[in-house]
Design an enzyme around this catalytic site. Structure first.
Site, PDB file in Angstrom:
ATOM      1  N   GLY A   2       0.822  -1.200   0.000  1.00 22.56           N
ATOM      2  CA  GLY A   2       0.000   0.000   0.000  1.00 22.56           C
ATOM      3  C   GLY A   2       0.856   1.250   0.000  1.00 22.56           C
ATOM      4  O   GLY A   2       2.011   1.228  -0.426  1.00 22.56           O
ATOM      5  N   CYS A   3       0.307   2.342   0.480  1.00 25.20           N
ATOM      6  CA  CYS A   3       1.039   3.609   0.532  1.00 25.20           C
ATOM      7  C   CYS A   3       2.320   3.431   1.341  1.00 25.20           C
ATOM      8  O   CYS A   3       2.290   2.968   2.479  1.00 25.20           O
ATOM      9  CB  CYS A   3       0.167   4.691   1.159  1.00 25.20           C
ATOM     10  N   PHE A   4       3.438   3.806   0.757  1.00 24.36           N
ATOM     11  CA  PHE A   4       4.721   3.537   1.410  1.00 24.36           C
ATOM     12  C   PHE A   4       4.967   4.341   2.676  1.00 24.36           C
ATOM     13  O   PHE A   4       5.816   3.987   3.482  1.00 24.36           O
ATOM     14  CB  PHE A   4       5.896   3.648   0.447  1.00 24.36           C
TER      15      PHE A   4
END
Length: 153
Positions: free
Chosen positions: A9-11
């Site tokens: 997902g979003c890092f």
């Protein structure tokens, strides 16, 4: 020192989780798994480059094992969703383990199989296990994003 590369997902959140783990020496967020050389956030956010937002981790294997890092990964995101995590949707937010050698590949396959058999999830695990390709660091403003936010408050 050893290296691990994951996508979940979003890092930003993934980096925040791994940066607190004892034995993790350094983390860097970026892009891997795609075809464009030196992609930017703008490029990757189109979903057309094949890259995943990912984290590159340097760790001390005498303190934490690759298998233990995989456990952190499984507990950091929902591995049953394809191309999305929470409010973020697109192939750049997919769940993936990018292995650097055969030992990591085998450990990842075993770990995913154990998670499947555990019954923790009703759905199948969608996490890809693929050979690591070039990792391109993200722009500076993405690095240690949540840590920077804390200092601004």
């Amino acid at each position: 020192m050893e290296r691990a590369t994951f996508a979940a997902g979003c890092f930003w959140g993934v980096e925040a989780a791994f940066s607190k783990v004892e034995g993790v020496i350094s983390t860097k967020v970026g892009y891997t798994g795609g075809t464009l050389k030196d992609p930017t956030y703008k490029d990757v956010s189109t979903g057309s480059t094949g890259h995943a937002e990912s984290i590159d981790i340097i760790f001390d294997e005498s303190v934490i094992t690759y298998g233990e890092l995989l456990e952190v990964l499984w507990n950091t995101h929902d591995p049953t969703t394809k191309d999305s995590q929470g409010p973020d949707h697109g192939s750049q937010y997919r769940s993936a383990i990018f292995y650097h050698d055969d030992a990591q590949r085998e450990a990842a396959l075993r770990s995913r199989e154990q998670l499947e058999r555990s019954g923790k999830y009703d759905s199948t695990i969608k996490t890809e296990i693929v050979k690591a390709s070039e990792f391109s660091p993200a722009e500076d403003y993405h690095q240690k994003y949540f840590q920077k936010l804390q200092f601004k408050r």
